[in-house]
Design an enzyme around this catalytic site. Structure first.
Site, mmCIF file in Angstrom:
data_model
loop_
_atom_site.group_PDB
_atom_site.id
_atom_site.type_symbol
_atom_site.label_atom_id
_atom_site.label_comp_id
_atom_site.label_asym_id
_atom_site.label_seq_id
_atom_site.Cartn_x
_atom_site.Cartn_y
_atom_site.Cartn_z
ATOM 1 N N PHE A 66 59.016 48.089 46.844
ATOM 2 C CA PHE A 66 57.766 48.154 47.599
ATOM 3 C C PHE A 66 57.713 47.036 48.640
ATOM 4 C CE2 PHE A 66 53.332 47.218 48.462
ATOM 5 C CZ PHE A 66 52.754 48.477 48.560
ATOM 6 N N ASP A 67 58.000 45.816 48.180
ATOM 7 C CA ASP A 67 57.948 44.668 49.089
ATOM 8 C C ASP A 67 58.946 44.808 50.232
ATOM 9 O OD1 ASP A 67 55.954 43.566 47.650
ATOM 10 O OD2 ASP A 67 57.234 42.211 46.497
ATOM 11 N N CYS A 92 32.481 3.798 36.907
ATOM 12 C CA CYS A 92 31.950 4.511 35.738
ATOM 13 C C CYS A 92 33.026 4.538 34.647
ATOM 14 C CB CYS A 92 31.539 5.925 36.150
ATOM 15 S SG CYS A 92 30.875 6.911 34.811
ATOM 16 N N LYS A 138 28.118 52.706 32.807
ATOM 17 C CA LYS A 138 27.471 51.833 33.778
ATOM 18 C C LYS A 138 28.320 50.573 33.859
ATOM 19 C CE LYS A 138 22.878 49.969 34.897
ATOM 20 N NZ LYS A 138 23.388 48.949 35.741
ATOM 21 N N GLU A 196 28.280 59.006 32.487
ATOM 22 C CA GLU A 196 29.358 58.103 32.869
ATOM 23 C C GLU A 196 28.986 56.688 32.457
ATOM 24 O OE1 GLU A 196 28.766 57.810 37.535
ATOM 25 O OE2 GLU A 196 28.778 59.894 36.859
ATOM 26 N N ASP A 222 29.456 46.907 34.997
ATOM 27 C CA ASP A 222 28.685 45.698 35.227
ATOM 28 C C ASP A 222 29.409 44.784 36.217
ATOM 29 O OD1 ASP A 222 26.682 43.895 35.014
ATOM 30 O OD2 ASP A 222 27.273 43.129 33.052
ATOM 31 N N TYR A 234 29.775 57.621 43.179
ATOM 32 C CA TYR A 234 28.672 58.305 43.859
ATOM 33 C C TYR A 234 29.067 58.598 45.293
ATOM 34 C CZ TYR A 234 23.722 58.914 45.355
ATOM 35 O OH TYR A 234 22.532 59.381 45.835
ATOM 36 N N LYS A 249 20.829 51.274 28.766
ATOM 37 C CA LYS A 249 21.581 50.035 28.582
ATOM 38 C C LYS A 249 21.831 49.752 27.108
ATOM 39 C CE LYS A 249 20.373 46.839 31.812
ATOM 40 N NZ LYS A 249 21.048 45.785 32.556
ATOM 41 N N CYS A 282 28.574 12.233 39.324
ATOM 42 C CA CYS A 282 28.396 10.787 39.370
ATOM 43 C C CYS A 282 29.401 10.279 40.397
ATOM 44 C CB CYS A 282 28.684 10.171 38.001
ATOM 45 S SG CYS A 282 28.874 8.377 38.091
ATOM 46 N N CYS A 309 26.932 5.280 33.301
ATOM 47 C CA CYS A 309 26.966 4.061 34.110
ATOM 48 C C CYS A 309 25.656 3.813 34.870
ATOM 49 C CB CYS A 309 28.132 4.108 35.096
ATOM 50 S SG CYS A 309 27.888 5.278 36.447
ATOM 51 N N CYS A 363 23.584 8.766 36.059
ATOM 52 C CA CYS A 363 24.709 8.976 35.153
ATOM 53 C C CYS A 363 24.389 8.370 33.785
ATOM 54 C CB CYS A 363 25.966 8.341 35.739
ATOM 55 S SG CYS A 363 27.365 8.394 34.613
HETATM 56 S S1 IVH Z 1 24.700 55.575 40.429
HETATM 57 C C1 IVH Z 1 20.956 56.118 43.171
HETATM 58 N N1 IVH Z 1 26.504 55.191 38.565
HETATM 59 O O1 IVH Z 1 23.861 50.237 38.475
HETATM 60 C C2 IVH Z 1 21.903 55.875 42.067
HETATM 61 N N2 IVH Z 1 25.300 53.294 39.369
HETATM 62 O O2 IVH Z 1 20.692 50.132 38.665
HETATM 63 C C3 IVH Z 1 23.099 55.170 42.492
HETATM 64 N N3 IVH Z 1 26.023 51.157 38.380
HETATM 65 O O3 IVH Z 1 23.163 49.967 41.879
HETATM 66 C C4 IVH Z 1 23.838 54.466 41.442
HETATM 67 N N4 IVH Z 1 27.592 51.992 37.079
HETATM 68 O O4 IVH Z 1 25.358 48.988 41.004
HETATM 69 C C5 IVH Z 1 25.566 54.617 39.354
HETATM 70 N N5 IVH Z 1 28.188 54.990 36.955
HETATM 71 C C6 IVH Z 1 27.258 54.422 37.740
HETATM 72 C C7 IVH Z 1 27.015 53.037 37.747
HETATM 73 C C8 IVH Z 1 26.016 52.506 38.569
HETATM 74 C C9 IVH Z 1 26.981 50.898 37.486
HETATM 75 C C10 IVH Z 1 25.158 50.133 38.983
HETATM 76 C C11 IVH Z 1 25.037 50.249 40.466
HETATM 77 C C12 IVH Z 1 23.614 50.570 40.739
HETATM 78 C C13 IVH Z 1 22.930 50.065 39.502
HETATM 79 C C14 IVH Z 1 21.697 50.868 39.220
#
Ligand code: IVH
Length: 667
Positions: free
Chosen positions: A35-36, A429, A113, A111, A115, A224, A310, A423, A408, A405
């Site tokens: 690749f490189d 110190c 969520k 799906e 973080d 999305y 959540k 400090c 000291c 501090c």
């Molecule tokens: S859909 C209008 N799908 O959670 C809806 N958001 O509080 C658009 N997030 O701003 C978001 N996983 O940063 C969607 N599978 C997922 C997500 C997700 C994490 C975050 C995203 C969003 C916030 C919503």
């Protein structure tokens, strides 16, 4: 199209595909080396034929344009948030309300969520045009240069069936393994740690230097799609199609036909998510049909067609006994909360990190408060809130950040743009001075056999006031001190003598320059080769060294500008310490393992682990702590961990023993 242009174009297409195989599918079909080589070939062609320049070429992943501030851009579609809930009842209500409002059959897509920090990617004619952060929802920061360094984000889409223009939104994430690596590095350099991968990802995305962003290995998961002419009529199908264009679409998304399906998904992922390489904090449920989504519409803040459930973070309540402030060898102040011991997800928690003054203020902490402690993926538990209702009339004192501090008494300073206090009394110190000596003698630095008590002893006796004084110790002087017998004094003197052969890069690390950890010291040592060159180098020349940013460069320059530091270095040099990279290791460096990522596991008979690590780095390879899709080889000794073995087998990573490794190096 002439021959050159055709060649450039086909190399770009080929590299784009290999990039996708590697970063999105985690299934490379050519070696990193190949690749490189191809990337280099393309780079050369582009350099000699600037007329075929293209900002989306695979060679443009590591941007070098230093923009001071990000441009703010209006979102074409506002970036809304989702209604949040921790309650299964509210999930049921969401489902029932959707059924009632639609009054026809519907599907829910479940799906995870993720973080991290949200991002909107805008594509025009199949090319990444812009990447914008959420900002205030209506406008966000243009962070395109940084996002371009994320290898799983396609710069040029595959195929040709994509709409002329569309947006795709998702989450920028810092995988756990990278987060751990980054924090380890920061700990070594006494920098404030990131509390969680989310903060680390958000902080990284706002970095001014794209090269730093590139070094942190962010990832992007997309969930999305928006636009006027999307390929399909359902959310699910659009994402599946987007996957064929090269996007990283999580494959754990499911279509649910009943409430039972939804709850099965919630229950399964509450436990299973802990095995994922990235942080998640819940599940998002979305109505699948875009027509039905339009019918349901939006409230002022969030869509009516989606909800976020959540997962409960593991949390406990306990009492805050006191807050102590610790001073490190660089003078950085760390506030620590001392708690009444409490059990939290299997371990007893006695202390929690408070990070900095802003966090303490934000929590409005008083001693004796009942506080909530959480371990939501953080390494060190943190205080997330105070039960103010439980405060008695005998409320304790407000916790105030110290102004002086504790060691000291010197007034603390908080440099502009930083969250930490320091400090500044470096030369007066005691704690800092002793801390610097302890660091100097530590195993990974000069490896001189003495513990903190000995440092304390020698410091109190007035024998050792700085690192250079260590080399003035003699047997008669030592024996004049109480507690020192001839034998132990001789052991110490011998170990001091031996430290004079410690290689330059470790001496440089041992000096304890702020932000110069082992890795940075190594880079600097090999880039400048001796102390004289380092002392005289300017800010600019430091920043030309790979992965050395302005902050490190400034710290090194100001260290060498200090007369007292130069005096100490002159003395160390006179005592015979290594102040230059030796010829042999300069010539022993090779590119044999260039770009290869190793994980070392188990015990070895011919060299130590550290020696193997040094060899790998000396030949251009890198070492990581844990096995991932990016690992090229595991260098396995005896008793390799079973988890690593299982993971390696699953990911099909090559396992080699020490003889095979030495063969690779031709030794
Ligand atoms: S859909 C209008 N799908 O959670 C809806 N958001 O509080 C658009 N997030 O701003 C978001 N996983 O940063 C969607 N599978 C997922 C997500 C997700 C994490 C975050 C995203 C969003 C916030 C919503």
């Amino acid at each position: 199209m002439n021959e050159i242009e055709t060649k450039i174009k086909s190399l770009r297409e080929e590299l784009t595909r290999h990039n996708y195989n590697y970063y999105v599918l985690a299934a490379p079909v050519i070696s990193d080396r190949e690749f490189d080589d191809r990337l280099k070939e393309l780079e050369q062609l582009e350099n000699t034929h600037p007329e075929y320049d293209d900002p989306c070429s695979p060679t443009r992943r590591v941007g070098s344009d230093l923009s001071k501030e990000f441009e703010q851009v209006e979102h074409a579609y506002p970036m809304l948030s989702l209604g949040n809930t921790y309650s299964e009842d509210e999930v049921r209500e969401f489902y029932d309300r959707t059924a009632r409002l639609l009054n026809e059959p519907f599907e829910i897509v479940a799906e995870l969520k993720y973080d991290g920090t949200s991002i909107s990617l805008i594509y025009e004619q199949g090319r990444l045009k812009r990447a914008i952060t959420r900002g205030d929802g209506a406008r966000g920061d243009d962070v395109t240069a940084n996002v371009k360094t994320i290898r799983s984000v396609p710069l040029q889409l595959m195929g040709s069936a994509y709409p002329d223009t569309f947006e795709i939104r998702g989450e920028i994430l810092l995988p756990w393994a990278e987060f751990d690596r980054l924090n380890k590095e920061r700990e070594e350099q006494e920098e404030p740690l990131f509390a969680n991968p989310r903060n680390a990802a958000a902080g990284t995305l706002k970095q001014q230097n794209p090269a730093v962003v590139a070094s942190r290995k962010l990832d992007a998961y997309l969930y999305y799609m928006l636009g006027e002419s999307l390929p399909a009529g359902t959310h699910y199908d659009n994402l599946q199609i987007a996957r064929t264009w090269g996007f990283k679409i999580p494959d754990v998304i499911r279509k649910c036909h009943t409430q039972g399906d939804v709850f099965d998904y919630l229950a399964y992922w509450d436990a299973e998510r802990k095995k994922l390489p990235v942080a998640t904090d819940g599940v998002v449920l979305k109505v699948n049909s875009l027509r039905q989504q339009r019918n349901l519409g939006f409230t002022a803040k969030s869509p009516r067609w989606a909800i976020a459930y959540k997962f409960q973070a593991e949390r406990a309540v306990t009492r805050l006994l006191s807050v102590t402030f610790q001073i490190g060898r660089t003078g950085a102040v760390t506030p620590v909360a001392n708690l009444e011991p409490v059990l939290l997800s299997g371990t007893t928690v006695k202390r929690a990190s408070l990070h900095n003054a802003d966090i303490i203020k934000g929590l409005d902490l008083h001693t004796g408060d009942y506080v909530y402690v959480e371990k939501g993926g953080e390494i060190i538990p943190k205080i997330v809130g105070v039960d103010t209702a439980a405060r008695s009339i005998l409320m304790g004192d407000e916790v105030r950040f110290i102004t002086n501090c504790p060691e000291c008494g010197y007034p603390l300073v908080r440099p502009e743009g930083e969250s930490a206090h320091y400090c500044p009394n470096e030369s007066g110190c005691h704690t800092q001075i002793k801390g610097r000596i302890e660091h100097f003698v530590s195993r990974r630095a000069m490896d001189i056999r003495m513990g903190p008590e000995t440092v304390e002893d020698l410091y109190n006796a007035g024998y050792v006031n700085n690192i250079a004084d260590l080399y003035t110790l003699t047997l008669p002087r030592m024996l004049r001190l109480e507690r020192w017998a001839e034998k132990s004094a001789q052991t110490l003197l011998k170990s001091l003598e031996e430290s004079k052969t410690v290689p330059f890069e470790r001496v440089l690390f041992a000096l304890g320059i702020r932000y110069v950890g082992e890795t940075v010291a190594k880079r600097l040592a090999y880039a400048f080769t001796d102390i004289g060159q380092l002392q005289d180098a300017g800010l600019e020349s430091f920043m030309q060294v790979n992965e050395i940013g302005e902050r490190i460069a400034k710290s090194v320059v100001s260290y060498f500008a200090e007369e007292s530091n130069r005096a100490i270095i002159d003395r160390l040099k006179a005592y015979g310490l290594q102040m230059a990279v030796d010829e042999a290791s300069l010539t022993a460096r090779s590119e044999k393992l260039n770009g290869l990522l190793f994980v070392i596991s188990g015990t070895f008979s011919r060299h130590s682990r550290d020696e193997y690590k040094a060899m790998i780095e000396q030949h251009g390879g890198k070492c990581a702590g844990s096995v991932s899709g990016k690992t090229d080889y595991i260098l396995a000794g005896d008793n390799m961990g079973p988890a690593k073995l299982e993971k390696a087998t699953k990911l099909n990573v090559g396992i080699i023993n020490e003889d095979e490794f030495l063969n690779m190096l031709g030794e």
